[in-house]
Motif scaffolding. Structure first.
Motif, PDB file in Angstrom:
ATOM      1  N   GLY A  23       0.800  -1.225   0.000  1.00 30.28           N
ATOM      2  CA  GLY A  23       0.000   0.000   0.000  1.00 30.28           C
ATOM      3  C   GLY A  23       0.829   1.268   0.000  1.00 30.28           C
ATOM      4  O   GLY A  23       0.296   2.364   0.043  1.00 30.28           O
ATOM      5  N   VAL A  24       2.170   1.138  -0.044  1.00 32.89           N
ATOM      6  CA  VAL A  24       3.023   2.324  -0.016  1.00 32.89           C
ATOM      7  C   VAL A  24       3.963   2.276  -1.208  1.00 32.89           C
ATOM      8  O   VAL A  24       4.584   1.260  -1.485  1.00 32.89           O
ATOM      9  N   ALA A  25       4.051   3.385  -1.929  1.00 34.04           N
ATOM     10  CA  ALA A  25       4.958   3.462  -3.072  1.00 34.04           C
ATOM     11  C   ALA A  25       6.387   3.322  -2.570  1.00 34.04           C
ATOM     12  O   ALA A  25       6.790   4.016  -1.639  1.00 34.04           O
ATOM     13  N   PRO A  26       7.200   2.420  -3.155  1.00 33.77           N
ATOM     14  CA  PRO A  26       8.534   2.153  -2.635  1.00 33.77           C
ATOM     15  C   PRO A  26       9.484   3.342  -2.753  1.00 33.77           C
ATOM     16  O   PRO A  26      10.345   3.524  -1.922  1.00 33.77           O
ATOM     17  N   ASP A  27       9.340   4.189  -3.754  1.00 36.50           N
ATOM     18  CA  ASP A  27      10.293   5.266  -3.928  1.00 36.50           C
ATOM     19  C   ASP A  27       9.881   6.565  -3.240  1.00 36.50           C
ATOM     20  O   ASP A  27      10.722   7.364  -2.864  1.00 36.50           O
ATOM     21  N   THR A  33      -2.501   4.490  -4.711  1.00 31.96           N
ATOM     22  CA  THR A  33      -3.941   4.567  -4.959  1.00 31.96           C
ATOM     23  C   THR A  33      -4.519   3.174  -4.910  1.00 31.96           C
ATOM     24  O   THR A  33      -3.797   2.175  -5.017  1.00 31.96           O
ATOM     25  N   ALA A  34      -5.819   3.095  -4.787  1.00 32.72           N
ATOM     26  CA  ALA A  34      -6.490   1.788  -4.761  1.00 32.72           C
ATOM     27  C   ALA A  34      -6.218   1.035  -6.062  1.00 32.72           C
ATOM     28  O   ALA A  34      -6.026  -0.186  -6.062  1.00 32.72           O
ATOM     29  N   ALA A  35      -6.170   1.743  -7.175  1.00 32.11           N
ATOM     30  CA  ALA A  35      -5.909   1.105  -8.460  1.00 32.11           C
ATOM     31  C   ALA A  35      -4.501   0.505  -8.495  1.00 32.11           C
ATOM     32  O   ALA A  35      -4.292  -0.595  -9.006  1.00 32.11           O
TER      33      ALA A  35
END
Length: 121
Positions: A23-27, A33-35
């Motif tokens: 659920g967390v962007a790595p960068d 987002t849910a998508a």
């Protein structure tokens, strides 16, 4: 690691990167987002499907080798036997068909395709 339940007795990974919160962007460290989370999950499931497909291919190859080995063993039985090659072949086809619960014509085709795959291809 979060898992998604697959077939009985199996757990599929929820994301392609173990230990990473899907659920967390790595960068950026920002929530996805849910998508994006959905796409991560879908990617992991597709990866699981391809892994299962590879395992099925390995099993199919082992099956072909075993069927051809049965054919070779059956033909080796002919040395010094009173049975004709045709009778020995029919017996093997019938036994394979019964064991796999398939028609004899299908079993005969399996024997031929297994021989070709192991020896010709």
């Amino acid at each position: 690691m979060e898992t998604i339940t697959g077939p009985p007795g199996r757990a599929l990974p929820a994301g392609p990167n173990p230990g990473v919160d899907p659920g967390v962007a790595p960068d950026q460290g920002q929530p996805l987002t849910a998508a994006a989370v959905h796409l991560e999950e879908l990617g992991a499931l597709i990866d699981a499907v391809t892994a299962i497909d590879r395992a099925m291919a390995v099993q199919a190859a082992a099956r072909v080798v075993a069927i051809d080995a049965a054919r070779v063993c059956s033909e080796r039985e002919l040395d010094g036997s009173a049975f004709s090659p045709a009778l020995t072949r029919r017996s093997l086809v019938a036994e394979l068909a019964c064991a796999l619960r398939i028609p004899e014509s299908t079993a005969s085709g399996l024997l031929e395709s297994s021989r070709a795959l192991v020896h010709d291809l």
